[in-house]
Design a protein around this motif. Structure first.
Motif, PDB file in Angstrom:
ATOM      1  N   GLN A   5      41.624  32.674  56.244  1.00  0.00           N
ATOM      2  CA  GLN A   5      41.066  31.648  55.375  1.00  0.00           C
ATOM      3  C   GLN A   5      40.748  32.205  53.997  1.00  0.00           C
ATOM      4  OE1 GLN A   5      37.734  30.512  57.784  1.00  0.00           O
ATOM      5  NE2 GLN A   5      38.770  28.684  58.586  1.00  0.00           N
ATOM      6  N   PHE A   6      40.275  33.464  53.960  1.00  0.00           N
ATOM      7  CA  PHE A   6      39.965  34.109  52.689  1.00  0.00           C
ATOM      8  C   PHE A   6      41.218  34.248  51.833  1.00  0.00           C
ATOM      9  CE2 PHE A   6      39.308  37.887  50.037  1.00  0.00           C
ATOM     10  CZ  PHE A   6      38.120  37.534  49.398  1.00  0.00           C
ATOM     11  N   ILE A   7      42.334  34.578  52.458  1.00  0.00           N
ATOM     12  CA  ILE A   7      43.598  34.739  51.738  1.00  0.00           C
ATOM     13  C   ILE A   7      44.163  33.386  51.325  1.00  0.00           C
ATOM     14  CG2 ILE A   7      46.007  35.490  51.998  1.00  0.00           C
ATOM     15  CD1 ILE A   7      44.879  37.776  53.767  1.00  0.00           C
ATOM     16  N   GLN A   8      44.050  32.383  52.176  1.00  0.00           N
ATOM     17  CA  GLN A   8      44.653  31.082  51.905  1.00  0.00           C
ATOM     18  C   GLN A   8      43.808  30.169  51.016  1.00  0.00           C
ATOM     19  OE1 GLN A   8      45.460  29.464  55.763  1.00  0.00           O
ATOM     20  NE2 GLN A   8      47.324  30.665  56.039  1.00  0.00           N
ATOM     21  N   ALA A   9      42.530  30.446  50.883  1.00  0.00           N
ATOM     22  CA  ALA A   9      41.631  29.552  50.137  1.00  0.00           C
ATOM     23  C   ALA A   9      42.077  29.292  48.702  1.00  0.00           C
ATOM     24  CB  ALA A   9      40.201  30.079  50.185  1.00  0.00           C
ATOM     25  N   PRO A  10      42.459  30.310  47.915  1.00  0.00           N
ATOM     26  CA  PRO A  10      42.891  29.992  46.546  1.00  0.00           C
ATOM     27  C   PRO A  10      44.187  29.193  46.511  1.00  0.00           C
ATOM     28  CG  PRO A  10      42.552  32.363  46.797  1.00  0.00           C
ATOM     29  CD  PRO A  10      42.407  31.741  48.135  1.00  0.00           C
ATOM     30  N   LEU A  11      45.074  29.458  47.435  1.00  0.00           N
ATOM     31  CA  LEU A  11      46.351  28.754  47.442  1.00  0.00           C
ATOM     32  C   LEU A  11      46.212  27.308  47.897  1.00  0.00           C
ATOM     33  CD1 LEU A  11      48.606  31.580  48.920  1.00  0.00           C
ATOM     34  CD2 LEU A  11      48.233  30.984  46.522  1.00  0.00           C
ATOM     35  N   GLN A  12      45.131  27.007  48.599  1.00  0.00           N
ATOM     36  CA  GLN A  12      44.868  25.639  49.048  1.00  0.00           C
ATOM     37  C   GLN A  12      43.910  24.910  48.118  1.00  0.00           C
ATOM     38  OE1 GLN A  12      43.437  26.335  53.006  1.00  0.00           O
ATOM     39  NE2 GLN A  12      45.499  26.565  53.855  1.00  0.00           N
ATOM     40  N   ALA A  13      43.579  25.510  46.987  1.00  0.00           N
ATOM     41  CA  ALA A  13      42.701  24.915  45.961  1.00  0.00           C
ATOM     42  C   ALA A  13      41.326  24.570  46.512  1.00  0.00           C
ATOM     43  CB  ALA A  13      43.355  23.700  45.330  1.00  0.00           C
ATOM     44  N   LYS A  14      40.782  25.448  47.358  1.00  0.00           N
ATOM     45  CA  LYS A  14      39.473  25.203  47.938  1.00  0.00           C
ATOM     46  C   LYS A  14      38.342  25.896  47.194  1.00  0.00           C
ATOM     47  CE  LYS A  14      41.091  24.445  52.636  1.00  0.00           C
ATOM     48  NZ  LYS A  14      40.993  24.872  54.035  1.00  0.00           N
ATOM     49  N   LEU A  15      38.669  26.621  46.134  1.00  0.00           N
ATOM     50  CA  LEU A  15      37.666  27.391  45.411  1.00  0.00           C
ATOM     51  C   LEU A  15      37.602  26.963  43.948  1.00  0.00           C
ATOM     52  CD1 LEU A  15      38.639  30.922  46.758  1.00  0.00           C
ATOM     53  CD2 LEU A  15      36.781  29.482  47.564  1.00  0.00           C
ATOM     54  N   SER A  16      36.530  27.362  43.290  1.00  0.00           N
ATOM     55  CA  SER A  16      36.442  27.116  41.856  1.00  0.00           C
ATOM     56  C   SER A  16      37.285  28.161  41.122  1.00  0.00           C
ATOM     57  CB  SER A  16      34.991  27.199  41.393  1.00  0.00           C
ATOM     58  OG  SER A  16      34.514  28.529  41.524  1.00  0.00           O
ATOM     59  N   VAL A  17      37.673  27.835  39.905  1.00  0.00           N
ATOM     60  CA  VAL A  17      38.475  28.759  39.104  1.00  0.00           C
ATOM     61  C   VAL A  17      37.692  30.034  38.827  1.00  0.00           C
ATOM     62  CG1 VAL A  17      39.573  29.084  36.859  1.00  0.00           C
ATOM     63  CG2 VAL A  17      39.874  26.948  38.079  1.00  0.00           C
ATOM     64  N   SER A  18      36.410  29.908  38.581  1.00  0.00           N
ATOM     65  CA  SER A  18      35.607  31.100  38.291  1.00  0.00           C
ATOM     66  C   SER A  18      35.548  32.036  39.492  1.00  0.00           C
ATOM     67  CB  SER A  18      34.195  30.707  37.849  1.00  0.00           C
ATOM     68  OG  SER A  18      33.525  30.014  38.868  1.00  0.00           O
ATOM     69  N   ARG A  19      35.453  31.494  40.681  1.00  0.00           N
ATOM     70  CA  ARG A  19      35.428  32.346  41.875  1.00  0.00           C
ATOM     71  C   ARG A  19      36.767  33.055  42.066  1.00  0.00           C
ATOM     72  NH1 ARG A  19      32.388  31.172  47.260  1.00  0.00           N
ATOM     73  NH2 ARG A  19      30.832  31.341  45.644  1.00  0.00           N
ATOM     74  N   VAL A  20      37.855  32.345  41.851  1.00  0.00           N
ATOM     75  CA  VAL A  20      39.176  32.975  41.978  1.00  0.00           C
ATOM     76  C   VAL A  20      39.333  34.060  40.930  1.00  0.00           C
ATOM     77  CG1 VAL A  20      41.669  32.594  41.858  1.00  0.00           C
ATOM     78  CG2 VAL A  20      40.226  30.920  42.979  1.00  0.00           C
ATOM     79  N   TYR A  60      49.947  36.373  43.106  1.00  0.00           N
ATOM     80  CA  TYR A  60      49.114  35.636  44.055  1.00  0.00           C
ATOM     81  C   TYR A  60      47.861  35.095  43.366  1.00  0.00           C
ATOM     82  CZ  TYR A  60      45.392  35.299  47.561  1.00  0.00           C
ATOM     83  OH  TYR A  60      44.325  34.897  48.297  1.00  0.00           O
ATOM     84  N   VAL A  61      47.207  35.929  42.562  1.00  0.00           N
ATOM     85  CA  VAL A  61      45.984  35.499  41.868  1.00  0.00           C
ATOM     86  C   VAL A  61      46.306  34.435  40.824  1.00  0.00           C
ATOM     87  CG1 VAL A  61      44.111  36.260  40.358  1.00  0.00           C
ATOM     88  CG2 VAL A  61      44.766  37.657  42.304  1.00  0.00           C
ATOM     89  N   ILE A  62      47.411  34.601  40.117  1.00  0.00           N
ATOM     90  CA  ILE A  62      47.783  33.629  39.092  1.00  0.00           C
ATOM     91  C   ILE A  62      48.088  32.272  39.725  1.00  0.00           C
ATOM     92  CG2 ILE A  62      49.542  33.036  37.379  1.00  0.00           C
ATOM     93  CD1 ILE A  62      49.714  36.090  36.794  1.00  0.00           C
ATOM     94  N   VAL A  63      48.851  32.272  40.809  1.00  0.00           N
ATOM     95  CA  VAL A  63      49.178  31.012  41.489  1.00  0.00           C
ATOM     96  C   VAL A  63      47.912  30.385  42.076  1.00  0.00           C
ATOM     97  CG1 VAL A  63      50.435  30.014  43.447  1.00  0.00           C
ATOM     98  CG2 VAL A  63      51.574  31.623  41.925  1.00  0.00           C
ATOM     99  N   GLY A  64      47.041  31.205  42.646  1.00  0.00           N
ATOM    100  CA  GLY A  64      45.778  30.686  43.173  1.00  0.00           C
ATOM    101  C   GLY A  64      44.912  30.075  42.089  1.00  0.00           C
ATOM    102  N   THR A  65      44.874  30.722  40.938  1.00  0.00           N
ATOM    103  CA  THR A  65      44.108  30.183  39.809  1.00  0.00           C
ATOM    104  C   THR A  65      44.704  28.865  39.337  1.00  0.00           C
ATOM    105  OG1 THR A  65      43.567  32.441  39.152  1.00  0.00           O
ATOM    106  CG2 THR A  65      43.197  30.717  37.524  1.00  0.00           C
ATOM    107  N   TYR A  66      46.024  28.800  39.249  1.00  0.00           N
ATOM    108  CA  TYR A  66      46.701  27.562  38.842  1.00  0.00           C
ATOM    109  C   TYR A  66      46.368  26.427  39.809  1.00  0.00           C
ATOM    110  CZ  TYR A  66      50.434  24.385  37.472  1.00  0.00           C
ATOM    111  OH  TYR A  66      51.132  23.286  37.053  1.00  0.00           O
ATOM    112  N   ARG A  67      46.438  26.738  41.108  1.00  0.00           N
ATOM    113  CA  ARG A  67      46.173  25.693  42.110  1.00  0.00           C
ATOM    114  C   ARG A  67      44.725  25.214  42.060  1.00  0.00           C
ATOM    115  NH1 ARG A  67      49.871  25.107  46.524  1.00  0.00           N
ATOM    116  NH2 ARG A  67      48.425  23.412  46.908  1.00  0.00           N
ATOM    117  N   CYS A  68      43.791  26.128  41.785  1.00  0.00           N
ATOM    118  CA  CYS A  68      42.373  25.772  41.760  1.00  0.00           C
ATOM    119  C   CYS A  68      41.952  25.121  40.447  1.00  0.00           C
ATOM    120  CB  CYS A  68      41.513  27.010  42.028  1.00  0.00           C
ATOM    121  SG  CYS A  68      41.646  27.586  43.736  1.00  0.00           S
ATOM    122  N   ALA A  69      42.866  24.994  39.499  1.00  0.00           N
ATOM    123  CA  ALA A  69      42.535  24.347  38.230  1.00  0.00           C
ATOM    124  C   ALA A  69      42.127  22.893  38.431  1.00  0.00           C
ATOM    125  CB  ALA A  69      43.705  24.439  37.260  1.00  0.00           C
ATOM    126  N   VAL A  70      42.520  22.289  39.534  1.00  0.00           N
ATOM    127  CA  VAL A  70      42.125  20.897  39.799  1.00  0.00           C
ATOM    128  C   VAL A  70      40.616  20.779  39.988  1.00  0.00           C
ATOM    129  CG1 VAL A  70      44.333  20.277  40.827  1.00  0.00           C
ATOM    130  CG2 VAL A  70      42.496  21.085  42.287  1.00  0.00           C
TER     131      VAL A  70
END
Length: 116
Positions: A5-20, A60-70
């Motif tokens: 879940q820790f690995i998948q959370a940014p890719l699923q847009a479950k976190l804030s951008v600041s946390r990512v 991975y971090v860049i894609v996670g940040t992009y996804r969490c931009a919502v």
């Protein structure tokens, strides 16, 4: 939170951008960079493997940040984050190429010839 879940959370847009950015980007990069101290600098294969791993982790971090931009509070900030991620993703292979070619080696011997 499980490791999966820790690995998948940014890719699923479950976190804030600041946390990512802070947790996955800054702290994760520091931890990954600390692992480089365990590698013998003379072993070029492992150093190149470390560079490839860093490139993959950065993507991975860049894609996670992009996804969490919502999850941004304003549409303008979300747009800014996404544009920044796209620029970073475009520059990532360029910087990786520079690392492999030795352009970022920090060899200052050529500057002495220019009388700086």
């Amino acid at each position: 939170m499980t490791p999966t879940q820790f690995i998948q959370a940014p890719l699923q847009a479950k976190l804030s951008v600041s946390r990512v950015f802070w947790l996955y980007g800054v702290v994760g990069s520091l931890v990954y960079g600390a692992l480089e101290f365990l590698i013998d600098p003379g072993n070029t294969f492992l150093m190149r493997l470390c560079t490839i791993g860093g490139c993959v982790y950065s993507a991975y971090v860049i894609v996670g940040t992009y996804r969490c931009a919502v999850n941004c509070r304003t549409a303008g900030m979300a747009r800014f984050v996404r544009v920044s991620c796209i620029i970073s993703l475009i520059l990532l292979p360029v910087l990786t190429y520079f690392e492999f070619s030795g352009a970022l080696s920090g060899d200052l011997s050529q500057l002495e010839q220019l009388n700086f």
